[in-house]
Design an enzyme around this catalytic site. Structure first.
Site, PDB file in Angstrom:
ATOM      1  CB  SER A 150     -16.252  46.875 -84.473  1.00  0.00           C
ATOM      2  OG  SER A 150     -16.035  45.886 -83.938  1.00  0.00           O
ATOM      3  CE1 TYR A 163     -20.436  45.653 -80.906  1.00  0.00           C
ATOM      4  CE2 TYR A 163     -18.005  45.717 -81.467  1.00  0.00           C
ATOM      5  CZ  TYR A 163     -18.951  46.451 -81.397  1.00  0.00           C
ATOM      6  OH  TYR A 163     -18.850  47.137 -82.502  1.00  0.00           O
TER       7      TYR A 163
END
Length: 184
Positions: A150, A163
């Site tokens: 991402s 993350y």
């Protein structure tokens, strides 16, 4: 002149899509099925929901679809999972590492067990699936590996230390593997 059908270019291929019982992973699995690939689904969910997804993909695309269990927080799950896929459908030709999880918290209150879980699911799982699927791809002389990262793999984001770290790691893993396999 001979007509060549390109509507199902992945006919005869096997695709493993992790995190594919819903969302982006399911959409990817559906697209690959529409291109003729047999699908090895992996992901969480209620058994009846997963069975519905399997049946729907089979009916809609006329390909083999099967769900495979694997707790990605346990590194011992990968060998038996890949062996089961190979026995049922054949060795994966296409690997989409899509499984992931998120936990939002400032680092000073970030639970260490969540950190470990996110490293396992978001990063280590891709390492394990690549190391187990790539040998058959290299032997066949054809394969595709896609790791879903991402924007968090490129920039920092407050309150998402695990993350961001795992997605940065996944981008680095992808680049390293690409360099190793480019000459293969």
């Amino acid at each position: 002149m001979t007509a060549i059908s390109v509507s199902r270019p992945h006919s005869g291929r096997v695709a493993l899509v992790t995190g594919s019982t819903s969302g982006i992973g399911l959409a990817i699995a559906g697209r690959l099925a529409s291109l003729g690939a047999d699908i090895a689904l992996h992901g969480l969910g209620k058994p009846e929901d997963i069975e519905h997804v399997v049946k729907a993909l089979r009916k809609r695309h006329d390909v083999h679809v099967q769900h495979f269990e694997g707790d990605f927080t346990d590194s011992s799950c990968f060998v038996p999972m890949i062996e089961c896929i190979a026995a049922a459908l054949g060795a994966p030709d296409i690997l989409i590492n899509n499984a992931g999880m998120q936990y939002v918290s400032p680092i000073l209150s970030f639970p260490p067990e969540k950190w470990d879980m996110m490293l396992a699911v978001n990063l280590s799982a891709s390492f394990h699936t690549i190391r187990l699927c790539a040998p058959a791809m290299l032997k066949k002389g054809w394969g595709r590996i896609i790791n879903m990262a991402s924007v968090s793999g490129l920039v920092g984001v407050a309150d998402k230390p695990a993350y961001v770290a795992t997605k940065h790691g996944l981008v680095g893993l992808t680049k390293s593997v690409a360099l190793e396999f480019v000459a293969a």
